[in-house]
Structures are given as C-alpha cells and as structure tokens.
Design a protein around this motif. Structure first.
Motif, PDB file in Angstrom:
ATOM      1  N   SER A 204       0.860  -1.189   0.000  1.00 50.60           N
ATOM      2  CA  SER A 204       0.000   0.000   0.000  1.00 50.60           C
ATOM      3  C   SER A 204       0.895   1.237   0.000  1.00 50.60           C
ATOM      4  O   SER A 204       2.103   1.130   0.226  1.00 50.60           O
ATOM      5  CB  SER A 204      -0.862  -0.003   1.257  1.00 50.60           C
ATOM      6  N   PRO A 205       0.323   2.397  -0.249  1.00 51.40           N
ATOM      7  CA  PRO A 205       1.121   3.626  -0.118  1.00 51.40           C
ATOM      8  C   PRO A 205       1.825   3.690   1.237  1.00 51.40           C
ATOM      9  O   PRO A 205       2.990   4.081   1.318  1.00 51.40           O
ATOM     10  CB  PRO A 205       0.074   4.733  -0.267  1.00 51.40           C
ATOM     11  N   PHE A 206       1.136   3.275   2.274  1.00 55.38           N
ATOM     12  CA  PHE A 206       1.725   3.263   3.615  1.00 55.38           C
ATOM     13  C   PHE A 206       2.982   2.386   3.653  1.00 55.38           C
ATOM     14  O   PHE A 206       4.028   2.789   4.174  1.00 55.38           O
ATOM     15  CB  PHE A 206       0.687   2.745   4.611  1.00 55.38           C
ATOM     16  N   VAL A 209       5.959   3.979   2.197  1.00 50.65           N
ATOM     17  CA  VAL A 209       6.568   4.986   3.069  1.00 50.65           C
ATOM     18  C   VAL A 209       7.463   4.289   4.105  1.00 50.65           C
ATOM     19  O   VAL A 209       8.547   4.784   4.428  1.00 50.65           O
ATOM     20  CB  VAL A 209       5.498   5.850   3.772  1.00 50.65           C
ATOM     21  N   TYR A 225       6.438  13.255   5.159  1.00 50.85           N
ATOM     22  CA  TYR A 225       5.927  12.116   5.926  1.00 50.85           C
ATOM     23  C   TYR A 225       6.398  12.246   7.370  1.00 50.85           C
ATOM     24  O   TYR A 225       7.601  12.288   7.616  1.00 50.85           O
ATOM     25  CB  TYR A 225       6.445  10.796   5.356  1.00 50.85           C
ATOM     26  N   TYR A 230       4.564   7.211  11.288  1.00 52.75           N
ATOM     27  CA  TYR A 230       4.627   5.984  10.493  1.00 52.75           C
ATOM     28  C   TYR A 230       5.291   4.857  11.277  1.00 52.75           C
ATOM     29  O   TYR A 230       4.858   3.716  11.242  1.00 52.75           O
ATOM     30  CB  TYR A 230       5.369   6.235   9.179  1.00 52.75           C
ATOM     31  N   TRP A 233       2.805   3.561  13.840  1.00 49.35           N
ATOM     32  CA  TRP A 233       1.777   2.725  13.219  1.00 49.35           C
ATOM     33  C   TRP A 233       2.329   1.366  12.835  1.00 49.35           C
ATOM     34  O   TRP A 233       1.672   0.334  13.003  1.00 49.35           O
ATOM     35  CB  TRP A 233       1.186   3.412  11.990  1.00 49.35           C
TER      36      TRP A 233
ATOM     37  N   VAL B 112      -1.542  10.475   0.392  1.00 48.98           N
ATOM     38  CA  VAL B 112      -2.156   9.163   0.547  1.00 48.98           C
ATOM     39  C   VAL B 112      -1.269   8.235   1.362  1.00 48.98           C
ATOM     40  O   VAL B 112      -1.513   7.042   1.445  1.00 48.98           O
ATOM     41  CB  VAL B 112      -2.480   8.502  -0.818  1.00 48.98           C
ATOM     42  N   GLY B 113      -0.250   8.798   1.992  1.00 51.18           N
ATOM     43  CA  GLY B 113       0.736   7.974   2.695  1.00 51.18           C
ATOM     44  C   GLY B 113       0.167   7.075   3.773  1.00 51.18           C
ATOM     45  O   GLY B 113       0.695   6.004   4.029  1.00 51.18           O
ATOM     46  N   LEU B 114      -0.923   7.488   4.396  1.00 51.50           N
ATOM     47  CA  LEU B 114      -1.444   6.671   5.494  1.00 51.50           C
ATOM     48  C   LEU B 114      -2.479   5.656   5.017  1.00 51.50           C
ATOM     49  O   LEU B 114      -3.102   4.976   5.823  1.00 51.50           O
ATOM     50  CB  LEU B 114      -2.028   7.567   6.590  1.00 51.50           C
ATOM     51  N   ASP B 115      -2.638   5.558   3.699  1.00 56.04           N
ATOM     52  CA  ASP B 115      -3.576   4.584   3.163  1.00 56.04           C
ATOM     53  C   ASP B 115      -2.968   3.184   3.204  1.00 56.04           C
ATOM     54  O   ASP B 115      -1.927   2.919   2.628  1.00 56.04           O
ATOM     55  CB  ASP B 115      -3.921   4.949   1.715  1.00 56.04           C
TER      56      ASP B 115
END
Ligand SMILES: Nc1ncnc2c1ncn2[C@@H]1O[C@H](COP(=O)(O)OP(=O)(O)OP(=O)(O)O)[C@@H](O)[C@H]1O
Ligand SMILES: [Mg+2]
Lengths: 352, 258
Positions: A204-206, A209, A225, A230, A233, B112-115
């Motif tokens: 995912s985008p997450f 990152v 960011y 992050y 999480w 959208v980084g936290l998606d």
C-alpha cells in the motif's frame, strides 16, 4: 483476482512461485498427506510462525526497527485467548473477548512504547523493548492466578473445535474428521488471510513509506511524511498481527504457558526465520518458517535414523546423535546465511 | 510588493556552541520572485535553509509562512505547508529506483501515505505524474535504475525532480547545479526559469556561479559569517564595494562547492 489477492506483488521468479505454491499446497493437504498428530502439529506451528515472522519482518525488514518485544505481543495473544477460555468457558464469545482484549492491550502497549521511544536511536529502542519484554515475562509468571504461572493454562475450546467432536465417524485418507481437523483448517485460513493482509499493507502507499523510512528517514521526513507517526503505526500493526498469531497458537494447542509463547528462545527463532527467508520480503516469512520449523521438528528424527545406521562408526555416529540436533540446526543456519546473505527469497529475486 | 510576504524570517539565529552560524537574519520573500542567496563557503546559507525547512531548530527568531509562524513545526509539517527543498548534498532513497524516489514525493504531495489498503502500483495516476516529472528533468531513460547507481549529475537531477514533484509554494534550491557537467546544467536552469514564470511561486536559490545568479535572480542577498551583509537588485549588490571585497574578491566566481 489472484493479482488483487497478492496485491500485485507476485513472486518475481518462477522458482520462487513454485516453491511458495508447493509450501502452501503442502500445508493445505498435510492432514491427508501425512496422517498423524505430529505432522499436523508441525504444520500448524508453521502456519502460526508464518504470521509471526511476517509481522516481525514488517518491523525489521520493512521499517528498519529492531525490536525484541515481539514475543511479548505473541504472548499477549496466546494468554488472552487462554485466560478468556479458562475464565469464561469454551464459548465463541470467550474467544471473541479474549481476542479483542489481547489486540487492544497489544495495540495500546505498542503505541505507547512506539510514541515514547521510537524517537531515540535504534540501539536504545532495541534495549528498551528488551527491558519491557523481560518485565512482561516476569509479570506473567508472577500473576499465576491469572496466567497459571510456570505451568500455564490448559483449557477447553468450543465443542466443534475439540478433538472429541466428530464430523464423520469414518476417517478419510487416514485423517479422522474431527474437531482437531476443523481447528487446523481454521488456523490455516486465518494464517493465509493474515498473511495476505500484511502483503496488502506492505504494497500500500503506507508500506512504501515504511520502505522509504528504512532507506532514509531524514529524506522521508523532508518529503512531508511524519516519520514518528509511520514508525508508531508500523509498530502497532506488527504487534497486532503478532497477537493474532499468538491467539491462533493457543487455540491450536488448547494450552498456553510461558515457554510456548513468551520465551526469548522464540524471539531468537523468529530472527533466524526472518534471516533465512530474507529480510524485507514477506514471502521470506513463508519459506523461512516452513524450513525452520520442519528442521527443528524433524532433525532429531532424522538424526536418530542416521545414528542407527551409523552405529559402530566411531566419531561420525557420535556427531549424528539425536542430542546434537541443535548443532546441526546451527550449522544449517550458518550455511544458509553464508550462501544466501539476502535470504532464500532474496536470492530468488524478490528483494524489495 | 507591499503584500504579505510568502516567506519571512525574523532575526533568525542559530548558535553552535560559541559559533553563530546564522546571525539575526531578517528577510522577506514575495511570490513571483527569485532570490539568490550568495556568500562564501561556510557563510551559513545551507544552515539558513535548514532553519527555514525545520531540520534545525533556531536559537532565536522566527520563520513565517504566509504570515503564520512555523515555530515548533517538524520538517514534514513545513513541507506539507508548502515549503519544498532540494538538498545540497544529494539525499535520496539509495536502494530504490529512480521512479520510486519521485513517486514517493508525488505520493507525499497527494497525501495518501497513510492509506493501508490501496495497492500502490494500481495508482497509475501517481505513477504517471512521477513519469512526467522525470521527463521534465530529462531522466526518463533512467526510470528503473537504482538511485545509488546513477552518476552524480543524474542524482542531482533526481534531487530536483523530487522537489518538483512536491509542487510546493516555495522552492528552495541549494546549489542545484553543483558538480553537474556543462551540458546538464541548462536543463536545470530552464526548469528554474520555468518556475520563476509562475507568479504564484517563490524561489530561493543558493548558487555560487555569478553568471547564473546575474541572469536568474530578481534580487540577491549576501550572507557573510552568518549575517545578512547585502540585499538588493542584482547589479547593485554585485557592484557594491563591500560585496566585491568580501565575497566576489575572495571566492572564485565560477567556483564550485559541494
Ligand atoms: N550541525 C552543525 N553543527 C555545528 N556546526 C555547524 C552545523 N551545521 C553547520 N555548521 C557550521 O555553520 C557554518 C555554516 O555552514 P553552512 O553549511 O550553512 O555554510 P554554506 O554557506 O552552506 O557553505 P557552502 O557554500 O560550503 O555550502 C559552518 O561553519 C559550519 O561548519
Ligand atoms: Mg551549503
């Protein structure tokens, strides 16, 4: 469909695809291919460790966080289910309560540890997690009224999942159709789902990152960011998946104690499995867990055979003594790291 | 230029031990202008940038973006507020591909980084935007190369591409062409020229090459030992005796520093 399921992260080489398919298929068919309690136990352990190792790789391989508190979360999951079943009786409601309580506790703990300490240098973070995990281990053995102390807890599971439950009186292909078999497939389905969920997260985008943070946290922050968010999480997610893995283990064993889910030996095993499979590739968890658990479980048997065959040959037979299995496991590990420094999956071209 | 400045520093100061690296610099930057920041090596130009974009915390003074103080904001929040920065020392994701470096910047911009649930490779729109940015810096042929494997000049281009992808209000370039070969420089200068055309953008450019500064800048500020020594129209600043002596006389004009 398959692409969506695998989040477009298909194995990068044919050999790897074949290997993965073979492992999953073997796990799916184990109860019928290799009848007997031992084989099914080994397969279930692999499934649990696939989830556990993958969740650790989320942290270590993808985010670049070194934590030694992972077995703590694994233990919370196992104890959550064990305590709930012990206190509330063998109902589905108890399972739900145990799961929910364990997941919440883990998420909260991971959040707090992460928020307060992910700002410090990596080495200090590793030490903090080590301290917290030891404290938790002590706590678990002290609260013996709740946790059963060193003896742990034996408990009953819902009727359909208990070995006494018969789906059909006659065995099929040597496997008896009972509650244990149902539990196995429950564990199988849950492990696959959890693995696919993690695969989705890292694609995912997450997830991208997280990789960026591992590569260059300074630049990730400069791009906008918030690195500490992050990392936190990632810590929480890894903890939740480890907790769920622990719950699966307890459900499977109908027992939980400090040695099955909390000991530092498990932490060591996780590290070995991550490294053998390949850090920073989730598929590595599947390969690493399968290889390691099979070796751990069958090396002694294998050595016993070898020992018998070599009886009389002086030095060699001593080396092949079943008691030496740890030595052989260590040797296997050293060789695999030497020949596949990026792990087996890394070697097969799925390094990411 | 009486409107509120887009960016302003007020008595911005940082001290490292006894050394004052940036010394009470007050300066306002307006939309549609390009300000060149010059000064000898060690004058405090990069440190000034670090204070603005939040990598360093000021000992005293304040930074304001659109009139709002940024005090206490981490770099990520400042970037999201519209400050974009390209670094003097190339600062990439070394083991990721060129396109992935840029895509991460595009993704940051798209917030959208936290998606957790989308599949990143299905966001064709974001990938297309990253590809477009690569074309602008003439790096599309290296799309899939690993960033660390690029020659220095291409790494500098990638650094600039990541800044472009952020689409900030304020562009901060720290010697963008340093170490580039002669034929690579025009691409970057054209880009900066293009940004300058956009009346809504504000550009800060640290640059040693005086011919570049002379051509691009609407205004020059000179830092010397951390302090603001001169500020004004390019020709006037370059001609002023104090600058001639303290800076231009000292450093080789077309010199190069990394
Ligand atoms: N983190 C830091 N700790 C201590 N001193 C620092 C730090 N950052 C910068 N300095 C000092 O501050 C001064 C200004 O450095 P800076 O990098 O801002 O100069 P510059 O104008 O960008 O020079 P150049 O043209 O070489 O890039 C130097 O003397 C440098 O050694
Ligand atoms: Mg500098």
């Amino acid at each position: 469909m398959l692409r969506t399921l695998l989040s477009e992260d298909l194995p990068k080489s044919r050999v790897l695809a074949f290997l993965l398919a073979a492992i999953v298929l073997a796990l799916f068919l184990t109860p019928f291919l290799v009848p007997g309690a031992k084989a099914m136990g080994v397969a279930a352990k692999i499934l649990v460790f696939v989830v556990l190792v993958a969740s650790y790789d989320l942290l270590l391989g993808y985010t670049g966080i070194v934590s030694f508190a992972h077995t703590m979360f694994f233990g919370i999951g196992a104890y959550g289910v064990a305590i709930a079943f012990t206190r509330l009786g063998p109902s589905w409601g108890a399972l739900a309560a145990g799961l929910a309580g364990a997941v919440l506790l883990s998420a909260l703990l991971a959040f707090v540890i992460g928020l307060f300490s992910l700002r410090v240098r990596a080495i200090f973070y590793a030490m903090i997690t080590l301290a917290v995990a030891s404290a938790f281990q002590t706590l678990a053995s002290q609260l013996s009224d709740l946790t059963g102390g060193e003896d742990g807890l034996n408990f009953k599971v819902p009727e359909v999942l208990s070995p006494a439950f018969e789906l059909h009186p006659d065995p099929v292909l040597g496997a008896s159709l009972d509650g244990k078999l149902l539990t196995y497939y429950l564990v199988f389905a849950a492990a696959m789902l959890l693995f696919l969920a993690m695969l989705r997260i890292i694609n995912s985008p997450f997830g991208r990152v997280l990789v960026a943070i591992r590569e260059n946290d300074f630049r990730a922050e400069a791009l906008g960011y918030r690195v500490v968010v992050y990392r936190t999480w990632s810590n929480v997610l890894a903890a939740v998946f480890a907790t769920l893995a622990g719950s699966l283990l307890a459900l499977w064993l109908r027992y939980n104690g400090p040695d099955t889910s909390l000991s530092f030996e498990i932490m060591l095993d996780i590290l070995l499995m991550v490294v053998i499979g390949g850090m920073g590739t989730l598929y590595g968890a599947l390969v690493g867990a399968a290889l390691f658990v099979v070796a751990q479980s069958y090396l002694q048997d294998l050595l016993r055979l070898a020992h018998g065959a070599l009886e009389g040959v002086p030095v060699v037979s001593a080396l092949a003594s079943p008691d030496r299995w740890l030595f052989w496991l260590g040797l296997l590990f050293v060789l695999s790291v030497y020949y596949f420094p990026a792990g087996i999956v890394g070697r097969l071209g799925n390094k990411r | 230029m009486s409107s509120t400045p887009v960016l302003e520093t007020r008595d911005l100061t940082i001290r490292f031990g006894g050394h004052v690296a940036v010394d009470a610099v007050s300066c306002a930057f307006h939309a549609g202008t390009l300000t060149a920041i010059v000064g000898p090596n060690g004058a405090g130009k990069t440190t000034y940038f670090n204070l603005i974009s939040g990598q360093l915390a000021a000992t005293a003074g304040d930074v304001l973006l659109d009139g709002v103080s940024l005090a206490g904001m981490p770099p990520s929040a400042r970037t999201r507020a519209g400050l974009g920065r390209a670094f003097q020392l190339t600062n990439l994701f070394p083991n990721l591909s060129v396109i992935e470096n840029v895509r991460l910047a595009v993704q940051a911009r798209a917030r959208v980084g936290l998606d957790l649930w989308q599949i990143w490779s299905r966001r064709r729109d974001l990938i297309a935007r990253a590809e477009h940015v690569l074309e602008r810096v003439a790096l599309q042929s290296r799309r899939d190369a690993v960033a660390a494997s690029l020659p220095h000049g291409d790494q500098r281009k990638l650094e600039v591409a990541m800044l472009l992808a952020l689409e900030p209000e304020v562009f901060m370039f720290d010697e963008p062409t340093a170490g580039m070969s002669v034929d690579e420089v025009p691409v970057i200068l054209d880009l900066i020229r293009g940004i300058k055309q956009d009346a809504s953008k504000t550009v800060l450019l640290v640059e040693h090459k005086m011919d570049v500064v002379r051509e691009l800048a609407d205004r020059i500020i000179v830092l010397h030992n951390g302090a603001l020594m001169a500020d004004g129209e390019p020709e006037a600043v370059i001609a002023s005796p104090v600058v001639q002596e303290a800076y231009l006389g000292m450093a080789p004009v077309a010199g190069e520093a990394t």
